[in-house]
Enzyme design. Structure first.
Site, mmCIF file in Angstrom:
data_model
loop_
_atom_site.group_PDB
_atom_site.id
_atom_site.type_symbol
_atom_site.label_atom_id
_atom_site.label_comp_id
_atom_site.label_asym_id
_atom_site.label_seq_id
_atom_site.Cartn_x
_atom_site.Cartn_y
_atom_site.Cartn_z
ATOM 1 N N HIS A 117 3.297 -3.349 1.844
ATOM 2 C CA HIS A 117 3.341 -1.931 1.458
ATOM 3 C C HIS A 117 4.778 -1.497 1.175
ATOM 4 C CE1 HIS A 117 2.247 2.444 1.906
ATOM 5 N NE2 HIS A 117 3.509 2.502 2.321
ATOM 6 N N GLU A 118 5.672 -1.789 2.112
ATOM 7 C CA GLU A 118 7.061 -1.335 1.948
ATOM 8 C C GLU A 118 7.718 -2.030 0.761
ATOM 9 O OE1 GLU A 118 7.846 1.236 3.349
ATOM 10 O OE2 GLU A 118 6.597 1.347 5.138
ATOM 11 N N HIS A 121 6.977 -0.337 -2.424
ATOM 12 C CA HIS A 121 7.869 0.770 -2.797
ATOM 13 C C HIS A 121 9.074 0.246 -3.576
ATOM 14 C CE1 HIS A 121 5.689 3.861 -0.766
ATOM 15 N NE2 HIS A 121 5.895 3.389 0.450
ATOM 16 N N ASP A 127 3.488 6.236 -2.508
ATOM 17 C CA ASP A 127 2.427 6.264 -1.505
ATOM 18 C C ASP A 127 1.177 6.911 -2.077
ATOM 19 O OD1 ASP A 127 3.388 5.098 0.929
ATOM 20 O OD2 ASP A 127 4.788 6.786 1.090
HETATM 21 ZN ZN LIG Z 1 4.829 4.044 2.030
#
Ligand SMILES: [Zn+2]
Length: 185
Positions: A117-118, A121, A127
């Site tokens: 997830h990170e 980014h 998000d």
């Molecule tokens: Zn996030």
């Protein structure tokens, strides 16, 4: 000739062409490959116990995208860890920045999901706190029971678009934390 025989003949022809193509591409020029894909060099020297998780996450992104390759070739992306305060990503520009994994949070949530997830980014994804576990960018909103570490088709396609066209969205500076669980009421 029956349609079935035509089909079989066509399949044989396709297989033959595929063989010729694969032989022809057996040794593609490295320069050509680099021209197609952006390379995000990540560094796990400061990742502590999450170095292996970062490698797994990089492997997932490599498997799900076409226009970007993650490799241990430098420090476009540093991986850190901390105790408390939440996991987060800081993106300086598309493919450049750092990720911090919160050890306490990684004991609650699946560490690989947090990591992919990170890194998402860093690869230009925002998000999407809608609580849906099949999405990677729903992050913590999908709850501690959600361990899915894979980007959904639309998320992977967005990363490919980001790196395919070096779009403005991905190049914006970004900072955000792993979202807290959704509270109802
Ligand atoms: Zn996030």
């Amino acid at each position: 000739m029956s349609p079935r025989r035509i089909g079989r003949r066509f399949a044989t022809l396709v297989a033959g062409v595929a063989t010729v193509l694969s032989l022809g591409l057996a040794n593609p020029a490295p320069a050509a490959a680099e021209g197609v894909n952006a390379v995000v060099c990540y560094n796990t020297s400061q990742a502590g116990p999450y170095a292996g998780i970062a490698d797994q996450a990089a492997g997932i992104w490599n498997a799900y995208t076409n226009n970007v390759d993650m490799a241990k070739c430098g420090s476009n992306l540093m991986i850190y860890y901390t105790y408390g305060g939440g996991s987060y990503a800081v993106r300086y520009s598309l493919g450049n920045g750092y990720v911090v994994i919160d050890v306490y949070q990684a004991q609650q949530y699946a560490p690989l999901r947090i990591m992919t997830h990170e890194i998402g980014h860093i690869l230009g994804l925002p998000d999407n706190y809608n609580g849906q576990c099949h999405l990677l960018m729903s992050g913590g909103s999908a709850g501690t029971g959600c361990t899915n570490p894979y980007p959904y088709t639309t998320e992977a396609a967005q990363v490919d678009r980001n790196f395919g066209g070096f779009g403005a969205q991905g190049s914006q500076v970004f900072q955000d934390s792993w979202p807290a669980p959704v509270t109802v009421g």
